[in-house]
Design an enzyme around this catalytic site. Structure first.
Site, PDB file in Angstrom:
ATOM      1  N   TYR A  13     -36.957  28.505  44.401  1.00  0.00           N
ATOM      2  CA  TYR A  13     -37.288  27.471  44.693  1.00  0.00           C
ATOM      3  C   TYR A  13     -36.760  26.755  45.731  1.00  0.00           C
ATOM      4  CZ  TYR A  13     -32.052  27.664  44.698  1.00  0.00           C
ATOM      5  OH  TYR A  13     -30.838  27.834  44.502  1.00  0.00           O
ATOM      6  N   GLY A  14     -35.956  27.806  47.230  1.00  0.00           N
ATOM      7  CA  GLY A  14     -35.728  27.154  48.255  1.00  0.00           C
ATOM      8  C   GLY A  14     -36.237  28.060  49.185  1.00  0.00           C
ATOM      9  N   THR A  15     -35.437  28.316  50.209  1.00  0.00           N
ATOM     10  CA  THR A  15     -35.944  29.093  51.266  1.00  0.00           C
ATOM     11  C   THR A  15     -37.009  29.566  51.258  1.00  0.00           C
ATOM     12  OG1 THR A  15     -33.964  30.049  51.942  1.00  0.00           O
ATOM     13  CG2 THR A  15     -33.735  28.302  52.387  1.00  0.00           C
ATOM     14  N   LEU A  16     -36.710  30.920  50.291  1.00  0.00           N
ATOM     15  CA  LEU A  16     -37.716  32.104  49.578  1.00  0.00           C
ATOM     16  C   LEU A  16     -38.486  32.001  49.540  1.00  0.00           C
ATOM     17  CD1 LEU A  16     -34.593  34.351  47.327  1.00  0.00           C
ATOM     18  CD2 LEU A  16     -35.859  34.969  49.716  1.00  0.00           C
ATOM     19  N   GLU A  72     -28.099  36.991  49.084  1.00  0.00           N
ATOM     20  CA  GLU A  72     -28.109  35.204  48.405  1.00  0.00           C
ATOM     21  C   GLU A  72     -26.147  35.184  48.469  1.00  0.00           C
ATOM     22  OE1 GLU A  72     -29.907  32.741  48.989  1.00  0.00           O
ATOM     23  OE2 GLU A  72     -32.070  33.957  49.189  1.00  0.00           O
TER      24      GLU A  72
HETATM   25  N1  PCA Z   1     -33.063  30.937  48.166  1.00  0.00           N
HETATM   26  C1  PCA Z   1     -32.989  31.028  46.995  1.00  0.00           C
HETATM   27  C2  PCA Z   1     -32.013  30.287  46.252  1.00  0.00           C
HETATM   28  C3  PCA Z   1     -31.789  29.318  47.217  1.00  0.00           C
HETATM   29  C4  PCA Z   1     -32.340  29.911  48.674  1.00  0.00           C
HETATM   30  O1  PCA Z   1     -32.399  29.320  49.734  1.00  0.00           O
HETATM   31  C5  PCA Z   1     -34.592  30.878  46.627  1.00  0.00           C
HETATM   32  O2  PCA Z   1     -35.774  30.278  47.027  1.00  0.00           O
HETATM   33  O3  PCA Z   1     -34.500  30.560  45.445  1.00  0.00           O
END
Ligand code: PCA
Length: 158
Positions: free
Chosen positions: A7-10, A82
């Site tokens: 949900y984030g930077t990935l 992570e």
């Molecule tokens: N990386 C993981 C968790 C938050 C982040 O930046 C993601 O993208 O889900």
């Protein structure tokens, strides 16, 4: 094989997506776009403006992201990257699939009502003020919140 909801930077288009594509650490296949069935606070916190899904179901908004099938090597890499279980914890989340994408097979697509489960990097360990930070439903490192993510060095997030 395991399934991970990011949900984030990935996510695609976000600063750490290239790590999902690095075949020297494992493989990932994008299966679907999806949204959590429950609400969670997704906040941007810390000096490096890191997105965190706080494990507080019922608060915040339904969170949008991407569902991947990953092999054990990539799952291990992501756990290290992570900083699981210190920075994030890898928990299970229930999702509604918005759209199955090319790499999902028939068995995956047969999920009843499009409801499925996957791992997510969420956190139960956070500063007391984090739940009251602004909540996002669809993270973008370059969104109009202005909280641009600061990329970690090769050792991982700081
Ligand atoms: N990386 C993981 C968790 C938050 C982040 O930046 C993601 O993208 O889900």
């Amino acid at each position: 094989m395991a399934r991970v909801f990011v949900y984030g930077t990935l996510k695609r288009g976000q600063p750490n997506h290239f790590r999902m594509l690095n075949e020297s650490v494992g493989t990932a296949q994008l299966l679907a776009s999806a949204v959590t069935t429950e609400r969670f606070p997704l906040v941007i916190a810390g000096e490096n403006n890191i997105p965190f899904l706080l494990n507080l179901p019922g608060q915040g908004q339904k969170v949008h992201g991407e569902l991947y099938r990953v092999d054990e090597r990539l799952l291990n890499f992501l756990d290290d990257f992570e900083q699981t279980p210190t920075l994030y914890q890898r928990t299970l989340v229930t999702l509604i699939v918005k759209e199955w994408l090319g790499q999902a097979d028939d068995e995956e697509r047969s999920a009843a009502g499009g409801v499925t489960e996957a791992f997510v990097y969420s956190t139960t360990t956070y500063q007391p003020d984090w739940p009251s930070l602004p909540h996002y439903e669809d993270y973008d490192a370059h969104g109009n919140h202005g909280l641009v993510y600061i990329c970690p060095g090769p050792a991982g997030p700081t």
